[in-house]
Motif scaffolding. Structure first.
Motif, PDB file in Angstrom:
ATOM      1  N   VAL B  36      -1.374  39.992  21.480  1.00  0.00           N
ATOM      2  CA  VAL B  36       0.056  40.324  21.215  1.00  0.00           C
ATOM      3  C   VAL B  36       0.652  40.660  22.304  1.00  0.00           C
ATOM      4  O   VAL B  36       1.712  40.453  22.903  1.00  0.00           O
ATOM      5  N   PHE B  40       3.663  39.130  24.513  1.00  0.00           N
ATOM      6  CA  PHE B  40       4.817  39.906  24.975  1.00  0.00           C
ATOM      7  C   PHE B  40       5.249  39.662  26.503  1.00  0.00           C
ATOM      8  O   PHE B  40       6.387  39.392  26.767  1.00  0.00           O
ATOM      9  N   GLU B  52      15.834  31.924  28.419  1.00  0.00           N
ATOM     10  CA  GLU B  52      15.537  32.919  27.260  1.00  0.00           C
ATOM     11  C   GLU B  52      15.266  32.398  25.963  1.00  0.00           C
ATOM     12  O   GLU B  52      14.494  32.864  25.267  1.00  0.00           O
ATOM     13  N   PHE B  53      15.536  31.044  25.911  1.00  0.00           N
ATOM     14  CA  PHE B  53      15.579  30.259  24.679  1.00  0.00           C
ATOM     15  C   PHE B  53      14.114  30.114  24.311  1.00  0.00           C
ATOM     16  O   PHE B  53      13.566  30.502  23.171  1.00  0.00           O
ATOM     17  N   MET B  56      12.323  33.660  23.585  1.00  0.00           N
ATOM     18  CA  MET B  56      12.380  34.023  22.170  1.00  0.00           C
ATOM     19  C   MET B  56      11.751  33.211  21.233  1.00  0.00           C
ATOM     20  O   MET B  56      10.859  33.694  20.225  1.00  0.00           O
ATOM     21  N   LEU B  57      11.814  31.709  21.461  1.00  0.00           N
ATOM     22  CA  LEU B  57      10.634  30.867  20.620  1.00  0.00           C
ATOM     23  C   LEU B  57       9.485  31.565  20.608  1.00  0.00           C
ATOM     24  O   LEU B  57       8.480  31.479  19.666  1.00  0.00           O
ATOM     25  N   LEU B  59       8.065  34.229  21.301  1.00  0.00           N
ATOM     26  CA  LEU B  59       7.900  35.636  20.554  1.00  0.00           C
ATOM     27  C   LEU B  59       8.164  35.276  19.005  1.00  0.00           C
ATOM     28  O   LEU B  59       7.141  35.921  18.145  1.00  0.00           O
ATOM     29  N   ILE B  60       8.918  34.563  18.450  1.00  0.00           N
ATOM     30  CA  ILE B  60       9.124  34.321  17.021  1.00  0.00           C
ATOM     31  C   ILE B  60       7.704  33.450  16.822  1.00  0.00           C
ATOM     32  O   ILE B  60       7.170  34.025  15.667  1.00  0.00           O
ATOM     33  N   TYR B  62       4.555  32.495  18.321  1.00  0.00           N
ATOM     34  CA  TYR B  62       3.413  33.238  18.467  1.00  0.00           C
ATOM     35  C   TYR B  62       3.059  34.707  18.130  1.00  0.00           C
ATOM     36  O   TYR B  62       2.123  34.990  17.246  1.00  0.00           O
ATOM     37  N   VAL B  63       4.116  35.827  18.457  1.00  0.00           N
ATOM     38  CA  VAL B  63       3.788  37.109  17.798  1.00  0.00           C
ATOM     39  C   VAL B  63       4.332  37.359  16.712  1.00  0.00           C
ATOM     40  O   VAL B  63       3.832  37.683  15.764  1.00  0.00           O
ATOM     41  N   GLY B  64       5.493  36.554  16.241  1.00  0.00           N
ATOM     42  CA  GLY B  64       5.860  36.963  14.990  1.00  0.00           C
ATOM     43  C   GLY B  64       5.145  36.125  13.850  1.00  0.00           C
ATOM     44  O   GLY B  64       5.247  36.453  12.519  1.00  0.00           O
ATOM     45  N   ALA B  67       0.169  35.493  15.412  1.00  0.00           N
ATOM     46  CA  ALA B  67      -0.575  36.457  15.593  1.00  0.00           C
ATOM     47  C   ALA B  67      -0.724  37.571  14.584  1.00  0.00           C
ATOM     48  O   ALA B  67      -1.449  38.136  13.969  1.00  0.00           O
ATOM     49  N   VAL B  68       0.573  37.528  13.653  1.00  0.00           N
ATOM     50  CA  VAL B  68       0.355  38.308  12.434  1.00  0.00           C
ATOM     51  C   VAL B  68      -0.445  37.772  11.490  1.00  0.00           C
ATOM     52  O   VAL B  68      -1.330  38.664  10.915  1.00  0.00           O
TER      53      VAL B  68
END
Lengths: 330, 214
Positions: B36, B40, B52-53, B56-57, B59-60, B62-64, B67-68
């Motif tokens: 994770v 980041f 930045e788009f 954010m994608l 993060l949403i 893979y991380v959100g 990985a959860v």
């Protein structure tokens, strides 16, 4: 010297955002207790200070001076990290929330995505807290909480997509400005209701507060936490509640825009409007808690996956169809 | 400019370190958490690149999400901490081979593909020509037509690369149907909740006399 000034500027700006937020969180707990008390014909806290107005400070002080307990079988590093992560993520999102015209810390072009990304990271604090406590209650609470947040995020994402199609921008300020003519809660009323219910589920509030179902799981993922660790979870949770209310406000109730754009109403500054609407939504949060019994877990999942997901997906298609058909796309 | 470079080195060093820890740490949960952290830092690098788009994608998605779920499964399965160090050496040759192959491929891509992408992003290049040839000294055009990240990606993805877009969505659909087909098996002996039938029941229908000879 200049770098010192820049750093000072950043620190002061952040403090100007964080300190009022923490005060708001403190008084939200008082509001919750008072409102619930009057709904159940009780008095609520009324001993500390005038009308119990200093009660949140007393609670905070109590949590601060209590002993921090680290369970001997816990995974220490992750155990300490989890509440800090939760609190940090709860504060981080506030950077992009516009409180009024030009009253925003960072005006991100992808503000909506930023909020969505950070709120989807909130699961980590909870799930790591539950796992690292090495306790069955905490673990089960964390699993429930994580599953619930992940499921309702899907419908929240689709609802946000509908709003984006209408506003034509990912910038939160632009979304509010696009509601100048009409608040989105009127044309998108079903989505407004669904977003509100999803916000309740996302913040683990009643009637979806299964993660902390007292009768079954003691207190859920934060069972093993004491003193400041618990206080950080508490602060993070309530900051997230205020955040979700502001998001409902920004997406559907027109943010800082006045009720009707006529003389006496648009004299009131936008920040006051923003605060009023958010406070009203928070009141509804508490009202829902006092009024409704808790859902069963399978009903909760059914509502998320079998009702909200198809419905919001249908709305995305419907709205984009109308917009393409009538050539309304911004 | 120097601050950007400092951030770049910070993110890349942290990403590399945590990637290393992902592979070497004994506890699988720690591995996922390090992973994770890698995501980041990569998102930070993407933000430094100005996309930045995509960050954010990243993060949403893979991380959100990914990985959860990964962490979720890891915790539920209760994977044992063991896995002795000799096993790592057994995997070393094949891992080394794969990573060298991967590195080689990345260099190939950087040589060949990045240039063509530069040509395709027509808005960006037209905009640059405008800026350099006619309006050298004014910067007001920046605020008038500066296409955002999302605009540029959308206008390229849905025109030049629409085949790839459709192909990707079909692949995702196949994966989704596959996942459903794998998990969906209706058993007849499971008692299910039927909300509509439960709501339809009333007192008259629910209680009735049974005429039974004893």
């Amino acid at each position: 010297m200049t770098i010192f000034l820049i750093i000072l500027n950043v620190v002061l700006k952040s403090l100007a955002l964080i300190v009022p937020l923490l005060v708001a969180v403190a008084y939200l707990t008082l509001l919750e207790r008072k409102v619930m008390a009057s709904m159940q014909q009780r008095r609520g806290p009324n001993v500390v200070g005038l009308f119990g107005l200093l009660q949140p400070l007393a609670d905070g002080l109590k949590l601060l001076v209590k002993e921090t307990i680290l369970p001997s079988s816990a995974n220490t590093v992750i155990f300490i990290m989890a509440p800090i992560v939760t609190f940090l993520l709860a504060l981080l999102t506030w950077a992009v929330i516009p409180f009024g015209d030009n009253m925003v810390l960072i005006d991100l072009n992808v503000g909506v995505l930023f909020v969505f990304a950070i709120s989807s990271l909130g699961v980590y604090g909870i799930i790591t807290a539950g796992w690292s406590s090495n306790s069955k209650y905490a673990f089960l609470g964390a699993l429930r909480s994580a599953a619930q947040m992940v499921s309702y995020e899907v419908s929240i994402g689709l609802i946000i997509m509908c709003v984006l199609l209408c506003a034509g921008s990912l910038n939160l300020t632009e979304i509010v400005k696009a509601q100048k003519e009409i608040w989105y809660c009127i044309p998108l009323f079903p989505l407004f209701l669904m977003f509100f219910v999803s916000a309740l589920a996302e913040t683990n509030r009643a009637p979806f507060d299964l993660p902390e179902a007292e009768a079954e799981l003691v207190s859920g993922y934060n069972t093993e936490y004491a003193a400041m660790g618990f206080a950080l979870f508490f602060l993070g949770e309530y900051a997230n509640m205020i955040l979700m209310c502001s998001m409902v406000n920004i997406f559907f109730l027109g943010g800082w825009l006045p009720l009707i754009d006529i003389a006496p109403l648009n004299w009131i500054p936008g920040v006051i409007w923003f605060g009023l609407k958010t406070t009203f939504l928070l009141f509804v949060f508490v009202w829902v808690r006092a009024a409704f019994p808790r859902y069963r877990y399978d009903q909760l999942m059914r509502l998320g996956w079998k009702v909200f997901l198809p419905f919001s997906l249908g709305w995305v298609l419907f709205i984009s169809g109308i917009f393409v058909g009538l050539d309304w796309l911004v | 400019m120097t601050f950007d470079i400092f951030l770049f080195y910070l993110f890349s060093i942290l990403a590399l370190l945590s990637a290393f820890c992902t592979v070497t740490s004994k506890n699988p949960i720690h591995s996922v958490l390090f992973l994770v952290f890698v995501f980041f830092n990569t998102a930070g690098l993407l933000i430094l690149l100005g996309v930045e788009f995509l960050a954010m994608l990243f993060l949403i998605v893979y991380v959100g999400a990914v990985a959860v779920l990964f962490l979720f499964v890891m915790m539920m399965l209760n994977v044992k901490i063991s896995e002795s160090s000799s096993a790592i050496y057994r995997y070393l040759p094949i891992g080394l081979f794969l990573s060298i192959l991967f590195l080689f491929e990345i260099f190939l891509i950087i040589e060949g593909d990045l240039k063509s992408v530069d040509n395709v992003v027509f808005i960006q290049s037209e905009y640059k020509i405008l800026q350099t040839e006619f309006l050298v000294n004014t910067s007001w055009i920046d605020s008038v037509i500066s296409p955002t990240n999302v605009d540029v990606i959308g206008s390229v993805l849905f025109t030049y690369y629409s085949y790839f877009f459709i192909m990707a969505s079909v692949i995702l659909l196949v994966a989704m149907i596959g996942a459903i087909a794998l998990t969906l098996h209706r058993r007849s002996d499971v008692r299910r909740q039927d909300i509509y039938r439960q709501l339809q029941r009333d007192f008259e229908g629910a209680t009735y006399l049974v005429d039974k000879k004893i």
